[in-house]
Design an enzyme around this catalytic site. Structure first.
Site, mmCIF file in Angstrom:
data_model
loop_
_atom_site.group_PDB
_atom_site.id
_atom_site.type_symbol
_atom_site.label_atom_id
_atom_site.label_comp_id
_atom_site.label_asym_id
_atom_site.label_seq_id
_atom_site.Cartn_x
_atom_site.Cartn_y
_atom_site.Cartn_z
ATOM 1 N N SER A 140 -8.184 11.848 9.492
ATOM 2 C CA SER A 140 -8.318 13.081 8.704
ATOM 3 C C SER A 140 -9.645 13.715 9.073
ATOM 4 O O SER A 140 -10.619 12.997 9.306
ATOM 5 C CB SER A 140 -8.390 12.788 7.204
ATOM 6 O OG SER A 140 -7.136 12.531 6.702
ATOM 7 N N ARG B 81 0.145 -0.874 6.079
ATOM 8 C CA ARG B 81 -0.853 -0.059 6.791
ATOM 9 C C ARG B 81 -2.063 0.322 5.944
ATOM 10 O O ARG B 81 -2.831 1.206 6.319
ATOM 11 C CB ARG B 81 -0.192 1.184 7.373
ATOM 12 C CG ARG B 81 0.416 2.076 6.340
ATOM 13 C CD ARG B 81 1.251 3.166 6.985
ATOM 14 N NE ARG B 81 2.021 3.836 5.967
ATOM 15 C CZ ARG B 81 1.579 4.845 5.238
ATOM 16 N NH1 ARG B 81 0.386 5.325 5.446
ATOM 17 N NH2 ARG B 81 2.341 5.372 4.313
#
Ligand code: ATP
Ligand code: AMO
Length: 434
Positions: free
Chosen positions: A360, A219
């Protein structure tokens, strides 16, 4: 090609010229078929050997699989043909012959390793399932753009060659810029803030980020696509609302355009548009819930970052998308604002998919003195970032934003095992070409 008809548009009764790739040849003796494939589908080309010109039959049946051919002839209804129609060729031309030794099988009957697929992307993309991943990627990016426009955002593009990093020094790729040291940018963070502080106010960018991550995981990429948002007069809860809206719009677009085909293609077996609001779980509660699962060897304590197994344990516990909010200030970057009533708690948040982190973000520190303090606390020299910090002296409104990993979004929507499957030409530790 002006006189070309797509296979999907070839109707019985037409005289058509179709052009595409030789998908398959089936020779039954007196009769043989060439299945021709183009971007819209497939069509059967029929060769009745006794009734047709020998040279034409030979040229057609000798064409190696994946050669590019052009066929002109009458289109007729034929219930036994795979698509219910077939072409009887009057002329046939091999436009580009293929080597009979193919490095991978585009019909998908023989599986290939991911590395073989990536080394031969052109052939790999001839598979329906692979092509659909990238069609979906394109439609997801369109949906994301439309959603940002609904939020009255302006699309921006910021430089990818920069003088200083933003997220931390170790992950930067250095380059030489006319004899001076420069870097590939790891995030548009500082630039998007500088624009949100102008009167443009709300901006988004979809562009590459470069991270010299040493690790090789399913990932992480070394070049990824970041979907960034920044809004003036927004706080962290507004930014979370925008992130949630953007992620949901991507799912809705996939449902609307591909809902019926995903299963046939063996993609996104568990695909579901997320229902309801994404829960917002504080970091403190996250620690308690992770510890309560008993999945980790060691109990987490305040201040710990969440490891991959910790994220997985919480993902399983929650079972859908969720936010983690109110992180300890010490583990969030300098540009994230702390809560006014508790300087140990930050307004930073992450949006998680049960499999991994997607986003984020947070409210930003917009007060000049506090920003400089933040740089110093993180061991960064604020004078190197003066192009950024000085703008905080000329009327910087409160603002907030986020970064969403484009490939992680595609990967989690489609249930892909490896992030590399969501990039045409991935860059990782082992891969610099193609
Ligand atoms: P994520 O936290 O999902 O990785 P990110 O890229 O923003 O997203 P960083 O903080 O840059 O995360 O990277 C640290 C995280 O990367 C770790 O918390 C861990 O989840 C993951 N990670 C780092 N190294 C490895 C590794 N060798 N194997 C698996 N995961 C790793
Ligand atoms: P962060 O570093 O968490 O935040 O990155 C935001 C999101 O980008 C994706 N991502 C990656 N995807 C694939 N490979 C990588 N190497 C990689 N690195 C990051 C993840 C991650 O959640 N400036 C902040 C954002 C902000 O506050 O606006 C930032 O870059 O999905």
């Amino acid at each position: 090609m002006q006189d070309r008809t797509y296979t999907a548009d070839a109707e019985p009764g037409d005289d058509a010229t179709v052009a595409g790739w030789v998908h398959e040849i089936r020779d039954l003796g007196g009769i043989a078929f060439l299945i021709l494939r183009d971007t819209t589908g497939k069509i059967q080309v029929k060769f009745e050997k006794d009734e047709m010109d020998d040279e034409l039959v030979e040229t057609g049946l000798d064409a190696a699989r994946e050669s590019v051919v052009k066929v002109s002839g009458a289109v007729e209804e034929e219930p036994r043909a795979p698509t219910g129609v077939e072409v009887t060729p009057e002329s046939l031309e091999v436009i580009a012959p293929a080597d009979p030794e193919l490095p991978l099988d585009p019909s998908g009957k023989v599986d290939a390793e991911l590395s073989t697929r990536l080394d031969n992307r052109t052939l790999d993309l001839r598979k329906d399932e692979v092509q659909t991943v990238f069609e979906i990627r394109s439609d997801v990016l369109r949906a994301v753009r439309d959603q940002f426009r609904d939020f009255e955002c302006t699309e921006i593009n910021t430089p990818k060659i920069v003088a200083t990093g933003t997220e931390g020094g170790t992950e930067l790729f250095p380059i030489t810029y006319f004899g001076e040291e420069a870097f590939m940018n790891q995030s548009p963070q500082l630039f998007k803030q500088l624009i949100a502080g102008s009167s443009v106010e709300r901006v988004f960018e979809i562009g590459p980020i470069f991270r010299a991550e040493e690790h090789n995981t399913p990932r992480h990429l070394n070049e990824a696509t970041s979907i960034d948002f920044e809004g003036a007069f927004c706080d962290h809860t507004d930014a979370m609302d925008v992130a949630e809206g953007v992620v949901k719009s991507a799912y809705e677009a996939v449902e609307e355009q591909y809902g019926d085909t995903l299963e046939d293609l063996d993609l996104a077996e568990d695909f579901e548009v997320p229902e309801g609001d994404f829960p917002r779980i504080s970091y403190e509660e996250a620690l308690e819930r992770i510890n309560a699962t008993g999945e980790l060897d060691e109990q987490l304590v305040w201040g710990d970052d969440l490891s991959t197994p910790a994220e997985e344990a919480l993902g399983q516990d929650v079972g859908g998308h969720y936010f983690i909010t109110d992180w300890p200030s010490e583990i969030k970057p300098f540009y994230i604002k702390d809560h006014d009533d508790d300087p140990d708690l930050s307004t930073g948040f992450d949006l998680m998919h049960p499999r991994m982190e997607l986003v984020s973000g947070g409210q930003r520190e917009h007060r000049h003195e506090k920003l400089i303090e933040g740089f110093e606390q993180q061991g960064l020299d604020p004078s190197e970032f003066e192009y950024y910090t000085k703008m905080f002296k000329y009327g910087m409104p409160p603002h907030a934003g986020f970064g969403l990993g484009g490939e992680r979004l595609i990967m989690t929507i489609l249930g892909l095992d490896n992030i590399r499957e969501a990039v045409l030409f991935p860059r990782d530790r082992q891969r610099l070409s193609p």
